[in-house]
Design a protein around this motif. Structure first.
Motif: not given
Length: 370
Positions: A204-219
């Motif tokens: 779950x931590x890995x999944x959350x980090x991947x999602x957070x990285x994708x969000x950061x790329x959009x920002x």
């Protein structure tokens, strides 16, 4: 996310209640991260009770928030007795010493080398103790943020709760073998049960980090486009962009208050930003209010469940560059959203005295604005 949803609709009692719950969650997680920063300070029972108080701030919960339970509870049974319950936590008389022991475990930085393993064990043990009558899942996840911050020095909280929500049934299945284990503490079965829970949390931590990285790329993408637009410093458009960096969906009234500018000035700035494609305008379906959005950023929010599910599937399949794949998927969703918006044409009225064209949309109510 409920705060963003509320901006899109009318204010209703249930919406206000969701906002209060969201506010409580923000307070709780903020305090958990603050505790994580205090690496030289011991975590104690009062800190955990404070997290519980924060969670239920200004809500209508009918119990004393911030106090350990003083009664027996059980999980998974609609009956008045725990006979058919999935899990029966320890008696309430055992809760204070168990929570004290858990707080000492959190405080001991020499216990584990792996922050994720320690966070998982902290969470599993907390859920097994079940020290409150309600809110244990949210407090338990906040404790994971605390441990990850304290042990791993993570600069921000990854959306771990959202990742768990995406595979909630598997989450419960991972917890139950340990919570319901009866036997010697050194039994191999108990170790295997804890391993299953730890493995789920690690995933779950890995999944959350991947999602957070994708969000950061959009920002980052959006901030780059803003930089390329070369908006004039201290202009209405520049201040609107700064405000929407914190609130990616907003109304004209909100932005006027946030920037401390007249509505007419903000309206002109918004029109310019819509014209150059940095934000998009739509109307709330229920209230009809004009809403201004950053489609790329909101796409990560609105499609959160789908993106997290995709992240789970890719991670379990051993895929690589998952954040990039999530970024591409969300970009496609953002494009669909923007294309689907019904943008009203600009009002073509020209002022008789000033010769300027109205900055409002066609068919607007009230007076023209120049």
């Amino acid at each position: 996310m409920t705060l963003l949803e509320s901006l899109r609709g009318r204010r209703r009692h249930e919406t206000d209640a969701r906002d209060r719950q969201a506010h409580g969650s923000v307070l709780m997680n903020s305090h958990a991260l603050d505790l994580g920063d205090r690496t030289t300070t011991q975590v104690d029972v009062s800190d955990i009770e404070r997290l519980h108080r924060d969670l239920f701030t200004d809500t209508d919960q009918q119990f004393d928030a911030g106090r350990l339970r003083d009664e027996q509870v059980w999980i998974g049974s609609g009956q008045r007795t725990p006979e058919r319950a999935h899990f029966v936590p320890p008696p309430h008389t055992e809760v204070p010493p168990l929570v004290t022991d858990l707080a000492a475990y959190i405080s001991d930085s020499a216990v584990w080398v792996s922050p994720v393993a320690k966070a998982a064990i902290t969470h599993t043990q907390f859920e097994t103790i079940h020290p409150f009558t309600d809110g244990n899942g949210r407090i338990g996840r906040a404790l994971m943020h605390l441990v990850l911050r304290r042990e791993g020095r993570l600069p921000l909280a990854v959306p771990l709760s959202a990742a768990i929500d995406a595979r909630r049934d598997e989450y419960y299945r991972s917890l139950r073998p340990y919570s319901t284990f009866i036997g010697d503490p050194d039994d191999e079965g108990r170790a295997a049960a804890m391993h299953a829970s730890t493995q789920y949390i690690a995933d779950a931590v890995i999944v959350a980090c991947d999602y957070a990285e994708a969000a950061a790329r959009f920002i980052n993408d959006w901030e780059h486009r803003c930089a390329v637009a070369r908006l004039r410093n201290r202009s209405a458009a520049r201040e609107i962009i700064d405000a929407m960096g914190e609130a990616p969906v907003a109304t004209l009234l909100f932005l006027s208050d946030k920037t401390d500018r007249p509505r007419r000035s903000v309206a002109r700035g918004l029109s310019h930003l819509v014209d150059i494609g940095l934000i998009a305008e739509s109307r709330d379906i229920e209230s009809g209010a004009r809403v201004f959005e950053i489609p790329e950023v909101l796409s990560v929010v609105d499609n959160r469940s789908e993106l997290l599910e995709e992240s789970w599937g890719l991670n379990l399949a051993g895929a690589h560059d998952i954040a990039e794949q999530l970024h591409e998927l969300s970009a496609a969703k953002a494009a669909e959203h923007t294309t689907g918006m019904v943008a009203q044409p600009r009002c073509d009225h020209v002022g008789v005295r000033n010769g300027k064209t109205c900055v409002r949309r066609s068919g607007h109510p009230g007076d023209h604005s120049y």
